[in-house]
Design an enzyme around this catalytic site. Structure first.
Site, PDB file in Angstrom:
ATOM      1  N   GLU A  87     -18.801 -33.057  11.114  1.00  0.00           N
ATOM      2  CA  GLU A  87     -18.392 -34.401  11.527  1.00  0.00           C
ATOM      3  C   GLU A  87     -18.376 -35.384  10.357  1.00  0.00           C
ATOM      4  OE1 GLU A  87     -22.900 -34.631  11.807  1.00  0.00           O
ATOM      5  OE2 GLU A  87     -21.329 -33.106  11.956  1.00  0.00           O
TER       6      GLU A  87
ATOM      7  N   CYS B  95     -27.059 -29.211  12.540  1.00  0.00           N
ATOM      8  CA  CYS B  95     -28.295 -29.555  11.833  1.00  0.00           C
ATOM      9  C   CYS B  95     -29.487 -29.524  12.808  1.00  0.00           C
ATOM     10  CB  CYS B  95     -28.142 -30.894  11.126  1.00  0.00           C
ATOM     11  SG  CYS B  95     -29.349 -31.173   9.807  1.00  0.00           S
TER      12      CYS B  95
ATOM     13  N   HIS C 156     -22.717 -30.404   8.235  1.00  0.00           N
ATOM     14  CA  HIS C 156     -22.221 -31.445   9.136  1.00  0.00           C
ATOM     15  C   HIS C 156     -20.693 -31.532   9.108  1.00  0.00           C
ATOM     16  CE1 HIS C 156     -26.027 -33.621  10.150  1.00  0.00           C
ATOM     17  NE2 HIS C 156     -26.441 -33.045   9.034  1.00  0.00           N
TER      18      HIS C 156
END
EC number: 6.3.5.3
Length: 222
Positions: free
Chosen positions: A196, A86, A194
Site C-alpha cells: 500500500e 506487516c 507494505h
C-alpha cells in the site's frame, strides 16, 4: 467491490491500506476491533500494519484474540479473501490462518526502507498480475519481520507453491528469504512488506498497485 480494513489500538497503517484498496476501485469500510461481525457484502478483509496493542506478549498475539478476528477466521474459512500486511501478517500467523511465526529481526534493528522483492508465485488472486521472477520494490518497516517455519512447513510451502514473495537481499533473517506466504486455498496472503506504500509515483513507485489491481480483477472475474 468492498474491502473491510480492521483497526486495532496501535494500528497506524490502516488508512494507508485503505488507500491501496481504493487505488484499485474498492469501496472501503473501516472496522473496529471490538466488532463481532464483518459488514455485509465484504469481498476482502485487510489487516494493517502498526503495533496492535503495543505489541505486548508477542506481535499480533493480543489482536489475534480480538472479537473481530473470530469473524475474520469464519470469513476465511468460507473462502473469503484476506490480506495481512506487516503486523497484519503477524496476526494471521497468531490466528493460525497462515503457518509460521514472525520473530525479532536477525540484526536486532528496526528496518525501514524500500526493499527489492522477487515474485515467487503468480498463481493467486493477489499475484497473478505479476510474472514469476519479477523484481519489484516495496517498502518494509518492521522490527519483528524474521519469518521462521519448521522443515516440514517449509517443504509444504514450496511443494504447494505458497511462497508469494521472497527478499532479493534478505533484511531480517527470514528463512528461505520469505517475505510473504499464501494459505492452502491461496485466498489469504500475509506479507511483511507494505504494498500500500507503493501505489503512487509520488511516493516512490507503483509496484504494489499490481497486487491490489490483481485482486480486483480476480473478484470481477469470479
Amino acid at each position: 467491490m468492498k474491502a473491510a480494513v480492521l483497526v486495532f489500538p496501535g494500528s497506524n497503517c490502516d488508512r494507508d491500506l485503505a488507500v491501496g484498496f481504493r487505488s484499485a476501485g474498492f469501496e472501503v469500510e473501516m472496522v473496529w476491533h471490538k466488532e463481532t461481525a464483518l459488514p455485509a457484502g465484504i469481498d476482502v478483509v485487510g489487516i494493517p500494519g502498526g503495533f496492535s496493542y503495543g505489541d505486548y506478549l508477542r506481535c499480533g498475539a493480543i489482536a489475534a484474540q480480538s472479537p473481530i478476528m473470530r469473524a475474520v477466521a469464519d470469513f476465511a474459512g468460507q473462502g473469503g479473501h484476506v490480506l495481512g500486511v506487516c503486523n497484519g501478517f503477524q496476526v494471521l500467523c497468531e490466528t493460525r490462518l497462515l503457518p509460521g511465526v514472525l520473530m525479532r529481526n536477525g540484526g536486532i534493528k528496526f528496518v525501514c526502507r524500500a526493499e527489492p522483492l522477487v515474485v515467487a508465485s503468480a498463481t493467486s488472486p493477489f499475484t497473478d498480475g505479476y510474472s514469476i521472477g519479477d523484481r519489484i520494490a516495496v517498502p518494509v518497516a518492521h522490527h519483528d519481520g524474521n519469518y521462521q517455519i519448521d522443515d516440514e512447513g517449509l517443504s509444504a510451502l514450496r511443494s504447494e507453491d505458497r511462497i508469494a514473495f521472497t527478499y532479493a537481499d534478505n533484511p531480517n533473517g527470514s528463512r528461505a528469504d520469505i517475505a510473504g506466504v499464501l494459505s492452502a486455498n491461496r485466498r489469504v496472503l500475509g506479507m511483511m512488506p507494505h504494498p500500500e506504500r507503493a501505489v503512487d509515483v509520488a511516493h516512490g513507485g507503483t509496484d504494489g498497485s499490481v497486487l491490489f489491481a490483481s485482486l480486483a480483477a480476480a473478484l470481477v472475474a469470479a
